[in-house]
Design a protein around this motif. Structure first.
Motif, PDB file in Angstrom:
ATOM      1  N   ALA A   1       0.838  -1.212   0.000  1.00  0.00           N
ATOM      2  CA  ALA A   1       0.000   0.000   0.000  1.00  0.00           C
ATOM      3  C   ALA A   1       0.866   1.252   0.000  1.00  0.00           C
ATOM      4  O   ALA A   1       0.540   2.238  -0.676  1.00  0.00           O
ATOM      5  N   ILE A   2       1.989   1.218   0.721  1.00  0.00           N
ATOM      6  CA  ILE A   2       2.898   2.367   0.724  1.00  0.00           C
ATOM      7  C   ILE A   2       3.536   2.535  -0.649  1.00  0.00           C
ATOM      8  O   ILE A   2       3.633   3.650  -1.171  1.00  0.00           O
ATOM      9  N   ALA A   3       3.952   1.429  -1.256  1.00  0.00           N
ATOM     10  CA  ALA A   3       4.547   1.492  -2.593  1.00  0.00           C
ATOM     11  C   ALA A   3       3.550   2.071  -3.592  1.00  0.00           C
ATOM     12  O   ALA A   3       3.900   2.924  -4.425  1.00  0.00           O
ATOM     13  N   HIS A   4       2.297   1.640  -3.509  1.00  0.00           N
ATOM     14  CA  HIS A   4       1.252   2.181  -4.388  1.00  0.00           C
ATOM     15  C   HIS A   4       1.076   3.677  -4.148  1.00  0.00           C
ATOM     16  O   HIS A   4       0.981   4.462  -5.099  1.00  0.00           O
ATOM     17  N   HIS A   5       1.048   4.071  -2.894  1.00  0.00           N
ATOM     18  CA  HIS A   5       0.889   5.482  -2.522  1.00  0.00           C
ATOM     19  C   HIS A   5       1.975   6.341  -3.167  1.00  0.00           C
ATOM     20  O   HIS A   5       1.696   7.420  -3.701  1.00  0.00           O
ATOM     21  N   LYS A   6       3.213   5.857  -3.135  1.00  0.00           N
ATOM     22  CA  LYS A   6       4.344   6.631  -3.644  1.00  0.00           C
ATOM     23  C   LYS A   6       4.353   6.766  -5.163  1.00  0.00           C
ATOM     24  O   LYS A   6       5.132   7.558  -5.700  1.00  0.00           O
ATOM     25  N   GLU A   7       3.467   6.064  -5.848  1.00  0.00           N
ATOM     26  CA  GLU A   7       3.346   6.174  -7.310  1.00  0.00           C
ATOM     27  C   GLU A   7       2.236   7.134  -7.732  1.00  0.00           C
ATOM     28  O   GLU A   7       2.106   7.432  -8.925  1.00  0.00           O
ATOM     29  N   GLN A   8       1.446   7.613  -6.787  1.00  0.00           N
ATOM     30  CA  GLN A   8       0.262   8.413  -7.108  1.00  0.00           C
ATOM     31  C   GLN A   8       0.610   9.874  -7.372  1.00  0.00           C
ATOM     32  O   GLN A   8       1.509  10.433  -6.752  1.00  0.00           O
TER      33      GLN A   8
END
Length: 140
Positions: A104-111
């Motif tokens: 979820a953190i990795a996804h967040h950092k791509e937004q």
């Protein structure tokens, strides 16, 4: 004042623009242990950011961070994203972020809304920004 003490004091501060969201898939009346496995590999991951914003960039920051908070709260795996403003320093903010896992953190950092925060920092909008990562232990 120590960071943790300041964070606790800042947690009492709320503004209507940065009200916390209610988790989409979790009832607030259920206990933490009923929402999450108690194994250390599945405990939520918390990020606490302390940021001091340049005074002449406050309007730009407030617009950007509100969009970041709203966008982050809509992400899968984001349990909480709060923005707090220090009472004793109006240009100092704390972000309290809770994610289900590292994915979820990795996804967040791509937004795009997260990338806007990075661009704001890179453009010189902050005096300082310090992030701390922690594992959830006793949470509601």
């Amino acid at each position: 004042m120590k960071f943790a003490t300041l964070l606790i004091a800042a947690a009492a501060v709320t503004t209507s623009a940065f009200t916390p969201h209610q988790p989409r898939s979790h009832s607030t009346s259920r206990s933490f242990s009923s929402r999450f496995s108690l194994s250390s590999s599945t405990m939520p991951i918390c990020i606490v950011v302390e940021a001091e914003i340049k005074e002449d960039r406050m309007d730009e920051f407030l617009d950007m961070i509100e969009k970041n908070a709203i966008g982050s709260r809509a992400e899968p795996g984001c349990i909480r994203f709060d923005v707090l403003q220090a009472e004793d320093a109006p240009n100092k903010f704390f972000f309290y972020e809770v994610y289900e896992n590292t994915e979820a953190i990795a996804h967040h950092k791509e937004q795009p809304h997260y990338l806007a925060w990075g661009a704001f920092k890179d453009s010189g909008g902050t005096v300082s920004s310090v992030s701390k990562k922690a594992s959830g232990k006793f949470m509601t």
